[in-house]
Design an enzyme around this catalytic site. Sequence first.
Site, PDB file in Angstrom:
ATOM      1  CD  GLU A  46      45.540  47.337  40.048  1.00 12.73           C
ATOM      2  OE1 GLU A  46      46.727  47.148  39.725  1.00 12.73           O
ATOM      3  OE2 GLU A  46      44.570  46.928  39.360  1.00 12.73           O
ATOM      4  CB  ILE A  62      55.754  27.299  41.014  1.00 14.40           C
ATOM      5  CG1 ILE A  62      54.737  26.179  41.267  1.00 14.40           C
ATOM      6  CG2 ILE A  62      57.167  26.728  40.962  1.00 14.40           C
ATOM      7  CD1 ILE A  62      54.675  25.160  40.178  1.00 14.40           C
ATOM      8  CG  HIS A  64      59.240  29.002  38.134  1.00  7.20           C
ATOM      9  ND1 HIS A  64      58.772  27.773  37.796  1.00  7.20           N
ATOM     10  CD2 HIS A  64      58.195  29.854  37.992  1.00  7.20           C
ATOM     11  CE1 HIS A  64      57.495  27.866  37.452  1.00  7.20           C
ATOM     12  NE2 HIS A  64      57.109  29.119  37.568  1.00  7.20           N
ATOM     13  CB  VAL A 187      46.128  55.618  34.172  1.00  8.13           C
ATOM     14  CG1 VAL A 187      46.698  56.749  33.324  1.00  8.13           C
ATOM     15  CG2 VAL A 187      46.715  55.655  35.580  1.00  8.13           C
ATOM     16  CE  LYS A 264      55.591  25.334  29.359  1.00 11.21           C
ATOM     17  NZ  LYS A 264      56.001  26.559  30.036  1.00 11.21           N
ATOM     18  NE  ARG A 325      50.072  30.624  31.609  1.00 11.12           N
ATOM     19  CZ  ARG A 325      49.372  29.568  31.208  1.00 11.12           C
ATOM     20  NH1 ARG A 325      48.057  29.523  31.386  1.00 11.12           N
ATOM     21  NH2 ARG A 325      49.962  28.568  30.602  1.00 11.12           N
ATOM     22  CB  SER A 351      54.033  31.566  33.894  1.00 13.35           C
ATOM     23  OG  SER A 351      55.006  31.061  33.018  1.00 13.35           O
ATOM     24  CB  CYS A 451      32.335  24.470  53.563  1.00 12.33           C
ATOM     25  SG  CYS A 451      32.354  26.107  54.317  1.00 12.33           S
TER      26      CYS A 451
END
Lengths: 472, 409
Positions: A46, A62, A64, A187, A264, A325, A351, A451
């Site tokens: 990563e 969410i 889905h 990479v 959407k 996304r 998504s 806060c």
Amino acid sequence: MSVTRSGPLPTGREAEYDVVVVGAGVVGCAIARALARHPLRVALVEAANDVGDGTSKANTAILHTGFDAAPGTLEARLVREGHRLLGAFAGEAGIPVEPLGALLVAWDEQQLATLPRLVEKAERNGHHTTRMLSADELRSREPHLGPGALAALAVPGESVVCPWTTTLAYATQAVRSGVDLHLGCRVEKVRTGDPWHRLVTRRGELRTRHLVNACGLHADAFDALLDRRDFTVTPRRGQLLVFDKFARDLVRHILLPVPGPLGKGVLVSPTVYGNVMLGPTAEDLDDKTATGTTAEGLADLREQGGRILPALLDEEVTAVYAGLRAATGQEDYRCAAHPSLRYVTVGGIRSTGLTASLALAEHVLGLLADCGLEPGPERPLAPVRMPNLGEAFPRPYRDAELIATDPEFGSIVCHCERVTRGEIRDAYASTIPPAGPDGLRRRTRARGGRCQGHFCGAELRALSEEYGRGAR
Amino acid sequence: MSRVVDVLVVGAGPAGLAAAARLAAAGAGRVEVLERERTAGGVPRHCGHPGFGADHRGRPLDGPAFARRAVRAALRGGAVVRTGVSATGWAGPLTLDVTAPTGLERIRAHAVVLATGARERPRSARLVPGSRPAGVLTTGELQQTVRLFGPSGALRGRVGRRAVVVGGEPVTRHAVRTLRAAGVEVAAVVTELPRAATGFGAVPVLTRTVVAELLGRGRLTGVAVRGRDGRTSVLRCDTVVFTGDWIPDHELARARGLAPAPGTRGPVTDGAHRTVEPGVFAVGNLLHGVEPAPVAAAEGRAVAAAVLDLLAGLPAHATGVPVVTAGPVRWVTPGLLGPAAVPLLVRPDRRLVRPVLTVAQEGVPLRRERLRGELVPWRSVRLGPEWTSGVDPAGGPVVIGAEECPETA
């Protein structure tokens, strides 16, 4: 099994893998976890210094059902399977999930006319439990809804989930089951070869027989390192507002927009942390790092949110963020095996990646087999039980037994989110410790409340330095 | 574990400690103060500057000295002050759930005094757009960082090298001084106000200016500001401190169903600091963000009379006519006026020069008086009980208004 964040990568046999998965978002972590069930040498690599640091950390959280996926697509199948798999895994691993169900609210005649088509689509996707609600039924279920709602489609099974814990649970289980996790390890070049591909990073070189591209927004760029140019990823920015916990009582379901010609729309959804989320915007950009919010975007969200749930705007805003996304101009994932390269691309995971992640991982195992990978026999994964971040489940600050055995769990440091010293200490002692305050927030919720560190920021920093040896 | 105490005070800041000191000394029985932080004293603990009254010889007190004296007074009076103890919610009327390293407790009290204070709105609550880099904080976090890590090199490494400070109030000045004492260069003070408080020294003060965007990935690299001419420019900095813009920490009050008043966002009380929940009182900056510590402490002392009345069996919840604002008045406390005339605390929305303040009920003017000098949005004006002496306790809402003198336009 090891986790590295800096310094030279291992060399010699230590740097040789059967499979390297590039990209430790929710999808890459799920793939690494699936591979860890087999006697393989696997590395998860990563560029960022933590898992789940890109799209996986900034989304609508969410789980889905896939009721509205394009029927017959890979996405539709994997979302449906993934929903079931993640639902089961969440129970085992302690990932907070709340099956609130969704309501698609129709605010005009056009949207009302769309609902029967959505029912039909849901049927074709295998979801037979959707139900139309009259305006009165809707009002009794959601009394704080703004004026003008005509009807709604109820979709049971739509759930809210903690995306941070999900990604971390996959990665933790993978590492505990033998996967090497190399963070901060971009990479930069791939030298393809047989039997070894060589991955050049700033921290050294890794060699692998098989390679998986789970680079999310950067999947097209990584493909290009292997001379594949099958698609282009366009970052689609979604800005989101998270409202104070006092807003939580205003909404009981996930309120989804009805898709229409005007776009959407935005959703209003409870979060597992007890807040209410409003968003996302949908802006196609060129810059894959443009995760900033804009005045226009936030004003637009507030305007739309105020129509859906007027009282929402009276509450304080706890957090504002934006995620990107991976749009590819195709209404489906872009998963492909390249057998001649012993290479699998997992691209265009839009998504729905969080929901589909476990099913995607199984699918990728199949694609790797198409590329000649012989995974060998299956063995059970090391068990994993994540610290609970969900409001609907017991938290340490209310656990008398836990506090009796370890008083650190009775010492609240982050008062807004009720995070204890014990949880902070444990996060730093965990398999994949945080690399800084953002990582700590994703593991504990510390500093994530109203806060934003006004009360606890200094002490959290002191604790991080104490437990994390100066991590910042 | 379940216990009963006579008075439970939540919050050991100036208001809570003053209430506890007065009540314990007056024989209210077991008076227990719960403080979630590890030390008692509240916000003044972090304020190393004068402005906290004076000792008996007239020497000015700084925040930490004020805090120490407040804690001592509460203890001397006989109150129990418990630190590291969090009241996490209500189990029922006058009953709080508490988390502490010693375990969970359920404490029932005959009277509960909420003194939970206020906080500065962070960047997100102010809806400041841009990226989410490190180096974005409030005065509160800045000052606590100084207290924990020391004022010099350690802080500079942890805070930054060049800062922009947002706000134009006295608290902004304290943030600037804290930064400069730590060797952090202050590039500018940015405020939406047309005129800021004074005392920023050589630091440029950009008035009528808003923060349009935070810039930088990982670490802050600058803030884009938009001035009165509508033009945007970028101030390079690695730190931005958002000051002021207080909101009461009203979580416990709201959790008991005490709705926040529109102006203050604190619970509504009558002139004796009774809320509408029987036996529950509210004092200090929970009522109004924010007043100086001595004002908060005075409210703490003032609640004692009504709490003692309650313990003696007298009626215990607020009643009266609502007090609301009109015109350039941001808020007024108390929010309810009973039969007894009480002083009002009034906060203007903006700078007002020699304004005429008005009190009216059902359209009938009760009092109208020009004030001398000017009012500023970071300071309240106290109106004596004579201002509310003609209020009809059975009448409609009392409206506090302000009219500006024409010559100031």
